[in-house]
Each structure stands twice: as C-alpha cells, then as structure tokens.
Write an enzyme that holds these catalytic residues in place. Structure first.
Site, PDB file in Angstrom:
ATOM      1  N   ASP A  91       0.862  -1.184   0.000  1.00  0.00           N
ATOM      2  CA  ASP A  91       0.000   0.000   0.000  1.00  0.00           C
ATOM      3  C   ASP A  91       0.897   1.232   0.000  1.00  0.00           C
ATOM      4  O   ASP A  91       1.334   1.704   1.042  1.00  0.00           O
ATOM      5  CB  ASP A  91      -0.898  -0.021   1.233  1.00  0.00           C
ATOM      6  CG  ASP A  91      -1.993   1.031   1.170  1.00  0.00           C
ATOM      7  OD1 ASP A  91      -2.029   1.788   0.181  1.00  0.00           O
ATOM      8  OD2 ASP A  91      -2.803   1.090   2.107  1.00  0.00           O
ATOM      9  N   ALA A  92       1.192   1.738  -1.195  1.00  0.00           N
ATOM     10  CA  ALA A  92       2.138   2.846  -1.340  1.00  0.00           C
ATOM     11  C   ALA A  92       1.519   4.075  -1.990  1.00  0.00           C
ATOM     12  O   ALA A  92       2.072   5.167  -1.894  1.00  0.00           O
ATOM     13  CB  ALA A  92       3.350   2.393  -2.159  1.00  0.00           C
ATOM     14  N   LYS A  93       0.399   3.878  -2.688  1.00  0.00           N
ATOM     15  CA  LYS A  93      -0.318   4.986  -3.337  1.00  0.00           C
ATOM     16  C   LYS A  93       0.615   5.806  -4.223  1.00  0.00           C
ATOM     17  O   LYS A  93       0.594   7.031  -4.223  1.00  0.00           O
ATOM     18  CB  LYS A  93      -1.012   5.865  -2.296  1.00  0.00           C
ATOM     19  CG  LYS A  93      -1.993   5.092  -1.413  1.00  0.00           C
ATOM     20  CD  LYS A  93      -2.587   5.948  -0.318  1.00  0.00           C
ATOM     21  CE  LYS A  93      -3.574   5.161   0.535  1.00  0.00           C
ATOM     22  NZ  LYS A  93      -2.916   4.123   1.369  1.00  0.00           N
ATOM     23  N   ARG A  94       1.427   5.108  -5.019  1.00  0.00           N
ATOM     24  CA  ARG A  94       2.432   5.760  -5.844  1.00  0.00           C
ATOM     25  C   ARG A  94       1.840   6.308  -7.138  1.00  0.00           C
ATOM     26  O   ARG A  94       0.815   5.853  -7.625  1.00  0.00           O
ATOM     27  CB  ARG A  94       3.546   4.770  -6.196  1.00  0.00           C
ATOM     28  CG  ARG A  94       4.280   4.154  -5.031  1.00  0.00           C
ATOM     29  CD  ARG A  94       5.067   5.165  -4.247  1.00  0.00           C
ATOM     30  NE  ARG A  94       6.033   4.506  -3.371  1.00  0.00           N
ATOM     31  CZ  ARG A  94       6.500   5.018  -2.252  1.00  0.00           C
ATOM     32  NH1 ARG A  94       6.087   6.200  -1.860  1.00  0.00           N
ATOM     33  NH2 ARG A  94       7.375   4.359  -1.516  1.00  0.00           N
ATOM     34  N   THR A 115      -0.748  -0.265  -4.589  1.00  0.00           N
ATOM     35  CA  THR A 115      -1.792   0.747  -4.774  1.00  0.00           C
ATOM     36  C   THR A 115      -1.182   1.978  -5.425  1.00  0.00           C
ATOM     37  O   THR A 115      -0.035   2.335  -5.155  1.00  0.00           O
ATOM     38  CB  THR A 115      -2.456   1.139  -3.446  1.00  0.00           C
ATOM     39  OG1 THR A 115      -1.478   1.677  -2.550  1.00  0.00           O
ATOM     40  CG2 THR A 115      -3.138  -0.058  -2.803  1.00  0.00           C
TER      41      THR A 115
END
Length: 267
Positions: A91-94, A115
């Site tokens: 879960d890094a939302k890159r 993510t």
C-alpha cells in the site's frame, strides 16, 4: 500466472478474502519486540505466523517502513509472507511522472501488487500497469472522510462524479493491461455498490472494515468481482487486537479468523 489468477487461487486455498494490513506503528509495538534488532520485522513475523492461514493477502503500508531499518524490515516481511504462500500487496499509493514513476515501479519486482494514485493520469501509471503479472489497485473512493472533498465532484463533461470516472478509466486500463483493481472503502457502502455496478469485472481492495467501522456485508457483496475475487482489509483491528495483553500474536490470529468467518457468511 497473472496477479488476479494468483489472488483467486489464494482466496480459494485459504477460503478467505481477508487482507491483513501490516502497519507496525513503533509507538504501539509490544514490549517483547521493542529490543529486537528490527522491531518491526520481529512484530510482523509473529503476526504472519498467527494470521497467515486466514489471510488472502498481506498489505504492508510503505509509510511505516520509510527509513533504513524499515526497508530492511519490509524486505524480510515480504520474503517471509511469500514463504508462507501469501501474496503481498504494497500500500504505497504511488504515481509520478517520467523516471520517478519508473523507479517507484521497480518495487514490483519484489511484491505482487501495489496501490497507485490516478491523479496524475495514465502516463504516470504506465510503469506500474506494464509490469508483467503485477497487480495495480487504483484509488477510487477512499474510506477517509476527506475523500469527499474531491472524489464526489461532478464532472460536467462526463455527467458523472470523479470517483465514477476513475472507475471507468480503471476498467479501460484493465482491458488494455490486465490485473487492475480499485480501492473502494467500506465506509461508503452506497458508492461501493454504485461502482460495482459500473465495473463488475474489477477486483476491489476494500479497506475500512476494522477500526474504521465499515460495512462488512457490503464489502463482501460488492467488493468481489464476478469470479469472487476481491479483498477486504483490516489492519489495526487485527494486528493490535491484543495490544494490551501478553498474548498479542494469538489475539491477532483470533481476530483474523473471526473476520474471515464473518466475511464468509456473506460470500
């Protein structure tokens, strides 16, 4: 094997759609791991041992590992989870432009899915989307209250809300690249249902069922695609279930098992 196929196989083998978040908050770690060389890794190992039989995936949040010891702990955690046969979704939302996005996407050589944030558009996501056999979960309707600030904006040119437009674009990316899913919070069950009706084929990662109090029944009913593939995440509700007791790992295992049973009643 594609990520979605791998995830489907794991869901079937574990009879579970539970995603266990691995967010080892240093301020909340039990005393008996605080003196370890890598406290976050020591904590995660015990959590994985206790919960892996009930987990479809482990989901570490990159924010809890962003220092030198943290990255070491994350590497050990990923390898250990894989050793237990459980995929890892970072879960890094890159997302970023050009070379930066390509560097961010290198992490997919080590984890199974990630993510991403769609705000910068498709070109910022291509380095992730083009990775073979890697899953990409696009933020769509998030579980936090502030998500309403932008995600609910009406797009006059498209006659839909922003989060609905994101879902439509993600479906297009999935058709082109494969292995694309959405992040849709359980705290917004009406939107969860509406998004599922738009994109029946996409797997969802549904956070917010644990400490955030989201709707577990809706998470299962609308979070899984036509093939029964999707994930319902709990982090604090599992890993800190026994925060104030000595048998904290066993409490985490019990919490993961209970969540699996609760979700399976609605599958």
């Amino acid at each position: 094997m594609s990520f979605v196929e791998e995830l489907g196989a794991r869901i079937e083998a574990a009879d579970s759609v539970v995603s266990v978040g691995l967010d080892p908050d240093m301020e909340r770690l039990p005393e008996d791991v605080q003196d370890a060389e890598l406290p976050r890794w020591a904590f995660n190992r015990r959590i994985i041992d206790a919960t892996h039989e009930h987990a479809a995936v482990f989901k570490p949040n990159a924010a809890f590992y962003e220092d030198s010891d943290g990255w070491r702990a994350l590497r050990e955690t990923v390898a250990y989870a894989h050793g237990k046969g459980v995929p890892v979704l970072l879960d890094a939302k890159r997302a970023d432009i050009g070379n930066t996005a390509r560097q961010y996407a290198e992490i997919l050589a080590h984890v199974d899915a990630i993510t991403v944030n769609p705000y910068l558009g498709e070109d910022a996501l291509q380095p992730f989307l083009t990775q073979d056999e890697a899953g990409v979960f696009v933020l769509c309707r998030t579980s936090n209250e502030g998500g309403m600030d932008f995600q609910h904006l009406e797009l006059a040119a498209y006659d839909r809300r922003l989060y609905e437009h994101v879902a439509e674009r993600a479906a297009e990316w999935n058709a082109q690249y494969g292995d694309v899913g959405l992040v849709v919070g359980a705290t917004a069950p009406d939107e969860l249902q509406a998004i599922r009706e738009r994109v029946p084929e996409l797997p969802f990662l549904v956070p917010g069922v644990g400490a955030q109090g989201g709707d577990a029944e809706a998470a299962v009913e609308y979070g899984l695609n036509d093939d029964g593939v999707g994930l319902v995440n709990s982090t604090r509700g599992v890993i800190f279930a026994g925060e104030h007791g000595s048998a904290w790992a066993a409490a985490a295992g019990d919490a993961a098992r209970t969540l699996r049973e609760r979700l399976n009643r609605h599958r």
